[in-house]
Design an enzyme around this catalytic site. Structure first.
Site, PDB file in Angstrom:
ATOM      1  N   LYS A 110       0.465  -1.358  -0.267  1.00 54.37           N
ATOM      2  CA  LYS A 110       0.192  -0.205   0.050  1.00 54.37           C
ATOM      3  C   LYS A 110       1.183   1.400  -0.188  1.00 54.37           C
ATOM      4  O   LYS A 110       0.387   1.534  -1.239  1.00 54.37           O
ATOM      5  CB  LYS A 110      -1.269  -0.084   1.203  1.00 54.37           C
ATOM      6  CG  LYS A 110      -1.271   1.357   1.284  1.00 54.37           C
ATOM      7  CD  LYS A 110      -2.459   1.033   2.988  1.00 54.37           C
ATOM      8  CE  LYS A 110      -2.142   1.641   4.045  1.00 54.37           C
ATOM      9  NZ  LYS A 110      -1.572   2.721   4.446  1.00 54.37           N
ATOM     10  N   ASN A 111       1.124   1.278   0.898  1.00 50.47           N
ATOM     11  CA  ASN A 111       2.536   3.097   0.793  1.00 50.47           C
ATOM     12  C   ASN A 111       3.788   3.138   0.071  1.00 50.47           C
ATOM     13  O   ASN A 111       3.799   3.970  -0.161  1.00 50.47           O
ATOM     14  CB  ASN A 111       3.433   2.284   2.559  1.00 50.47           C
ATOM     15  CG  ASN A 111       2.194   2.717   3.416  1.00 50.47           C
ATOM     16  OD1 ASN A 111       1.000   2.932   3.504  1.00 50.47           O
ATOM     17  ND2 ASN A 111       2.969   2.200   4.659  1.00 50.47           N
ATOM     18  N   ARG A 160      -3.615  10.616   4.449  1.00 53.60           N
ATOM     19  CA  ARG A 160      -3.068  11.520   5.077  1.00 53.60           C
ATOM     20  C   ARG A 160      -1.953  11.279   3.073  1.00 53.60           C
ATOM     21  O   ARG A 160      -1.179  12.208   3.480  1.00 53.60           O
ATOM     22  CB  ARG A 160      -2.652  10.649   5.710  1.00 53.60           C
ATOM     23  CG  ARG A 160      -0.367  10.829   6.477  1.00 53.60           C
ATOM     24  CD  ARG A 160      -1.029  12.065   7.620  1.00 53.60           C
ATOM     25  NE  ARG A 160       1.036  12.162   7.267  1.00 53.60           N
ATOM     26  CZ  ARG A 160       0.614  13.325   7.829  1.00 53.60           C
ATOM     27  NH1 ARG A 160       0.204  14.564   8.862  1.00 53.60           N
ATOM     28  NH2 ARG A 160       2.898  13.394   8.517  1.00 53.60           N
ATOM     29  N   CYS A 208      -5.819   8.104   8.796  1.00 56.70           N
ATOM     30  CA  CYS A 208      -6.113   7.419   9.951  1.00 56.70           C
ATOM     31  C   CYS A 208      -5.645   7.719  11.078  1.00 56.70           C
ATOM     32  O   CYS A 208      -4.428   8.977  11.424  1.00 56.70           O
ATOM     33  CB  CYS A 208      -5.194   6.213   9.939  1.00 56.70           C
ATOM     34  SG  CYS A 208      -5.459   4.454   9.332  1.00 56.70           S
ATOM     35  N   ARG A 218       0.556  13.982  13.563  1.00 50.41           N
ATOM     36  CA  ARG A 218       0.989  13.959  12.316  1.00 50.41           C
ATOM     37  C   ARG A 218       1.091  15.152  11.606  1.00 50.41           C
ATOM     38  O   ARG A 218       0.320  15.202  10.938  1.00 50.41           O
ATOM     39  CB  ARG A 218       0.077  12.855  11.944  1.00 50.41           C
ATOM     40  CG  ARG A 218      -0.225  12.244  11.927  1.00 50.41           C
ATOM     41  CD  ARG A 218      -0.774  10.836  11.475  1.00 50.41           C
ATOM     42  NE  ARG A 218      -0.121   9.985  10.425  1.00 50.41           N
ATOM     43  CZ  ARG A 218      -0.311   8.889   9.684  1.00 50.41           C
ATOM     44  NH1 ARG A 218      -1.560   8.760   9.700  1.00 50.41           N
ATOM     45  NH2 ARG A 218       0.652   8.792   8.999  1.00 50.41           N
ATOM     46  N   PRO A 219       1.939  15.656  12.126  1.00 50.90           N
ATOM     47  CA  PRO A 219       2.557  17.064  11.813  1.00 50.90           C
ATOM     48  C   PRO A 219       3.259  17.664  10.180  1.00 50.90           C
ATOM     49  O   PRO A 219       3.636  16.083   9.661  1.00 50.90           O
ATOM     50  CB  PRO A 219       3.319  17.926  13.084  1.00 50.90           C
ATOM     51  CG  PRO A 219       4.312  17.019  13.624  1.00 50.90           C
ATOM     52  CD  PRO A 219       2.436  16.045  12.947  1.00 50.90           C
ATOM     53  N   ASP A 224       5.767  19.270   9.551  1.00 52.09           N
ATOM     54  CA  ASP A 224       6.416  20.651   9.613  1.00 52.09           C
ATOM     55  C   ASP A 224       8.176  20.482   8.904  1.00 52.09           C
ATOM     56  O   ASP A 224       9.003  21.054   7.996  1.00 52.09           O
ATOM     57  CB  ASP A 224       7.510  20.931  11.039  1.00 52.09           C
ATOM     58  CG  ASP A 224       7.343  19.650  12.076  1.00 52.09           C
ATOM     59  OD1 ASP A 224       6.538  18.466  11.622  1.00 52.09           O
ATOM     60  OD2 ASP A 224       8.804  19.730  12.431  1.00 52.09           O
ATOM     61  N   LEU A 225       8.401  18.756   8.637  1.00 48.07           N
ATOM     62  CA  LEU A 225       9.326  18.232   8.083  1.00 48.07           C
ATOM     63  C   LEU A 225       9.688  18.244   6.406  1.00 48.07           C
ATOM     64  O   LEU A 225      10.786  18.034   5.924  1.00 48.07           O
ATOM     65  CB  LEU A 225      10.182  17.288   8.836  1.00 48.07           C
ATOM     66  CG  LEU A 225      10.346  16.745  10.127  1.00 48.07           C
ATOM     67  CD1 LEU A 225       9.943  15.379  10.668  1.00 48.07           C
ATOM     68  CD2 LEU A 225      11.822  17.490  10.259  1.00 48.07           C
ATOM     69  N   ASP A 242       3.357   0.454  12.611  1.00 47.58           N
ATOM     70  CA  ASP A 242       2.557  -0.377  11.379  1.00 47.58           C
ATOM     71  C   ASP A 242       1.330  -1.681  11.953  1.00 47.58           C
ATOM     72  O   ASP A 242       0.632  -2.658  11.734  1.00 47.58           O
ATOM     73  CB  ASP A 242       2.231  -0.350  10.336  1.00 47.58           C
ATOM     74  CG  ASP A 242       2.197   0.948   9.645  1.00 47.58           C
ATOM     75  OD1 ASP A 242       1.563   2.248  10.387  1.00 47.58           O
ATOM     76  OD2 ASP A 242       2.332   1.248   8.109  1.00 47.58           O
ATOM     77  N   ARG A 272      -9.035  -0.143   3.869  1.00 45.39           N
ATOM     78  CA  ARG A 272      -8.108   0.938   3.524  1.00 45.39           C
ATOM     79  C   ARG A 272      -6.509   0.326   3.090  1.00 45.39           C
ATOM     80  O   ARG A 272      -5.692   0.387   1.784  1.00 45.39           O
ATOM     81  CB  ARG A 272      -7.668   2.028   4.279  1.00 45.39           C
ATOM     82  CG  ARG A 272      -9.125   2.780   4.731  1.00 45.39           C
ATOM     83  CD  ARG A 272      -8.491   4.056   5.776  1.00 45.39           C
ATOM     84  NE  ARG A 272      -7.278   4.448   5.180  1.00 45.39           N
ATOM     85  CZ  ARG A 272      -7.392   5.888   5.369  1.00 45.39           C
ATOM     86  NH1 ARG A 272      -7.624   6.090   7.109  1.00 45.39           N
ATOM     87  NH2 ARG A 272      -5.934   6.307   4.714  1.00 45.39           N
TER      88      ARG A 272
HETATM   89  C1  UD1 Z   1       4.178   5.947   6.944  1.00 42.53           C
HETATM   90  C2  UD1 Z   1       2.823   5.290   6.010  1.00 42.53           C
HETATM   91  C3  UD1 Z   1       2.621   4.642   7.936  1.00 42.53           C
HETATM   92  C4  UD1 Z   1       3.600   4.762   8.583  1.00 42.53           C
HETATM   93  C5  UD1 Z   1       4.809   5.710   9.287  1.00 42.53           C
HETATM   94  C6  UD1 Z   1       6.070   5.045   9.932  1.00 42.53           C
HETATM   95  C7  UD1 Z   1       2.691   5.820   4.010  1.00 42.53           C
HETATM   96  C8  UD1 Z   1       1.413   6.397   3.700  1.00 42.53           C
HETATM   97  N1  UD1 Z   1       2.445   5.751   5.509  1.00 42.53           N
HETATM   98  O1  UD1 Z   1       3.200   7.231   7.601  1.00 42.53           O
HETATM   99  O2  UD1 Z   1       1.703   4.198   7.586  1.00 42.53           O
HETATM  100  O3  UD1 Z   1       2.725   4.227  10.466  1.00 42.53           O
HETATM  101  O4  UD1 Z   1       4.849   6.200   7.767  1.00 42.53           O
HETATM  102  O5  UD1 Z   1       6.573   3.848   9.077  1.00 42.53           O
HETATM  103  O6  UD1 Z   1       3.954   5.217   4.080  1.00 42.53           O
HETATM  104  N2  UD1 Z   1       6.757  14.064  12.005  1.00 42.53           N
HETATM  105  C9  UD1 Z   1       6.779  15.452  13.022  1.00 42.53           C
HETATM  106  N3  UD1 Z   1       7.262  16.374  10.932  1.00 42.53           N
HETATM  107  C10 UD1 Z   1       6.990  15.792  10.131  1.00 42.53           C
HETATM  108  C11 UD1 Z   1       6.450  14.529   9.298  1.00 42.53           C
HETATM  109  C12 UD1 Z   1       6.343  13.413  10.891  1.00 42.53           C
HETATM  110  O7  UD1 Z   1       7.023  15.079  13.606  1.00 42.53           O
HETATM  111  O8  UD1 Z   1       6.494  16.752   9.177  1.00 42.53           O
HETATM  112  C13 UD1 Z   1       6.393  12.938  12.591  1.00 42.53           C
HETATM  113  C14 UD1 Z   1       4.825  12.484  12.723  1.00 42.53           C
HETATM  114  O9  UD1 Z   1       4.193  12.415  13.569  1.00 42.53           O
HETATM  115  C15 UD1 Z   1       5.370  10.946  13.097  1.00 42.53           C
HETATM  116  C16 UD1 Z   1       7.116  10.163  12.595  1.00 42.53           C
HETATM  117  O10 UD1 Z   1       7.492  11.474  12.857  1.00 42.53           O
HETATM  118  O11 UD1 Z   1       5.087  10.643  15.272  1.00 42.53           O
HETATM  119  C17 UD1 Z   1       6.259   9.759  11.772  1.00 42.53           C
HETATM  120  O12 UD1 Z   1       5.543  10.416  10.985  1.00 42.53           O
HETATM  121  P1  UD1 Z   1       6.353   9.426   9.672  1.00 42.53           P
HETATM  122  O13 UD1 Z   1       7.747   8.544   9.522  1.00 42.53           O
HETATM  123  O14 UD1 Z   1       5.874  11.026   8.553  1.00 42.53           O
HETATM  124  O15 UD1 Z   1       4.642   8.819   9.067  1.00 42.53           O
HETATM  125  P2  UD1 Z   1       4.129   9.361   7.603  1.00 42.53           P
HETATM  126  O16 UD1 Z   1       4.893   8.819   6.304  1.00 42.53           O
HETATM  127  O17 UD1 Z   1       2.794  10.280   7.994  1.00 42.53           O
END
Ligand code: UD1
Length: 418
Positions: free
Chosen positions: A22-23, A93, A117, A122-123, A125-126, A307, A399
């Site tokens: 999926k991802n 997302r 989900c 889930r910000p 900022d990065l 996950d 999903r």
């Molecule tokens: C992706 C996966 C999701 C998986 C997650 C972690 C997809 C579509 N989804 O989600 O299934 O659970 O990786 O392996 O690929 N964060 C920040 N700032 C940012 C981005 C992230 O603080 O700009 C934080 C998030 O809030 C979270 C952590 O970093 O606490 C991990 O998020 P991230 O690795 O970005 O997950 P996703 O890409 O949303």
């Protein structure tokens, strides 16, 4: 939202084919926007998240359609239609992964702040730090992220404070068409990142180091596209079936999977006393003695995947002794504990830690999926519980799992949709 009914207590046995990831599919669909020519993606799972992403990129001007049940043909847009529609973006997302490709190829992007989900704040900022580092101008307007680039994006050195999967993917895609070199430091190392880099390179990009802490991207003027590319197998679907095999005391062989991608889970299941037998692209899980309690900490890859945490919680709830789960990735990912407690589990949640005292058995009950993996965990719980379990909000499960009921039925489960 649909309900799933399960009559539990049957050890599941047999073989099951794992679908495409999926991802990875979601990221590849976004990356397709970068290309000039048609792309064919193989091994794509027909799940609702993928269908929504297809609708989103089509609304932007692409033309993506199923060629057969696992193959998607995508004609990338020549010019960009107005922003991605909110009613679709809010469902997913991963639609935030369109920002980088749209900015890189068309110099502008509007994406409503995404949904997905409900597992934490889930910000983004990065993502923003990386894309502005490459020269994009980003602002938040009426719940949308609006972006533009004065000219072409320009390669830069970007350090990620956390190895975010989505931010690494977004920046990597944007950097492919930037002028000069981009370095992503403290990059995420998940297999889906490597798959995306391989896909981008197949289309003509110059990405090196994916799967390590530092990804180096030399920007090119355009990506030709014109490729056929198979998506990697879904390690989380594979992991879910591994847990189903161990939790039900069954014997399941997974086909079409990559054993190295589930290594962190294999290690923990072995620690719990399950037998794992790895082949080249198969993996068998069986149980030949009582399972033992274990402790788990979720971490970025190659650590234990967040996950898989909920499914493990369901399994551990009937293993004698005390197991401790620490969730280090998302701050709100223990919601399934309350549902498991309704089935008789003894789980105490405190902040990012869940303490599970194994009980003799779970009892079937009416429970509610609160997110995709919580739904998967309730399936595991229903399969081991006595009596009947009814899972509401089954659409969450759709999903991310292709044909889950049929696959479980073929392994001997009594499971139906209402
Ligand atoms: C992706 C996966 C999701 C998986 C997650 C972690 C997809 C579509 N989804 O989600 O299934 O659970 O990786 O392996 O690929 N964060 C920040 N700032 C940012 C981005 C992230 O603080 O700009 C934080 C998030 O809030 C979270 C952590 O970093 O606490 C991990 O998020 P991230 O690795 O970005 O997950 P996703 O890409 O949303």
């Amino acid at each position: 939202m649909g309900r799933i009914l399960i009559k539990g207590g049957i050890p599941l046995r047999g073989r099951v084919k794992i679908s495409g990831a999926k991802n990875a599919s979601l990221a590849l669909l976004c990356a397709a926007i970068l290309a000039r020519n048609e792309i064919v993606l193989e091994n794509v799972p027909d799940i609702s998240d993928v269908r929504v992403m297809i609708e989103i990129i089509n609304s932007l001007g692409a033309s993506a359609a199923w060629e057969n049940p696992e193959t998607l043909r995508i004609v990338p847009p020549k010019k960009l239609n107005a922003g991605a529609p909110f009613h679709l973006v809010k469902k997913l997302r991963a639609s935030n992964l369109l920002l980088g490709p749209m900015l890189a190829r068309f110099g502008q992007a509007t994406v409503a702040l995404p949904g997905g989900c409900n597992i934490g704040v889930r910000p983004m900022d990065l993502h923003f730090k990386g894309l502005t580092g490459l020269g994009a101008d980003l602002s938040l307007e009426h719940g949308c992220v609006c972006g533009s680039t004065p000219d072409r994006l320009v390669g830069a050195r970007v350090y990620l404070d956390f190895p975010s999967v989505g931010a690494t993917e977004n920046i990597m895609m944007a950097a492919c068409l930037a002028k000069g070199q981009t370095l992503i430091e403290n990059a995420a190392k998940e297999p889906e990142i490597v798959d995306l880099a391989n896909f981008l390179n197949a289309m003509g990009a110059k990405v090196r180091g994916a799967g390590t802490d530092v990804i180096k991207i030399d920007g090119v003027k355009y990506l030709e596209g014109g490729v056929r590319f198979p998506v990697i197998p879904d390690r989380i679907e594979a992991g879910t079936f591994m847990v189903v095999a161990a939790a039900t005391g069954g014997d399941i062989t997974l086909d079409n999977m990559i054993p190295a991608h589930v290594q962190p889970l294999s290690a923990k299941l072995r620690e719990a006393n399950a037998d794992i037998i790895e082949g080249e692209d198969t993996l068998r899980v069986c149980v030949n003695g009582p399972l033992k309690s274990i402790d788990i900490k979720t971490m970025p890859y190659p650590g234990f995947p967040t996950d898989m945490q909920s499914q493990l919680m369901a399994m551990l709830s009937v293993i004698p002794g005390t197991s401790v789960l620490v969730e280090n990735i998302f701050e709100n990912r223990f919601m399934v504990a309350d549902e498991l407690k309704r089935m008789g589990a003894r789980i105490k949640v405190e902040g990012r830690m869940a303490v599970i005292e194994g009980v003799d058995s779970l009892e079937g009950a009416q429970v509610k999926a609160t997110d995709l993996r919580a739904g998967a965990a309730l399936i595991v719980a229903g399969l081991i519980a006595s009596g009947e379990t009814e899972i509401c909000n089954a659409a969450f499960i759709d999903r991310g799992y292709h044909n889950l009921e049929e696959k479980l039925k073929s392994l001997g489960a009594i499971i139906n949709r209402k």
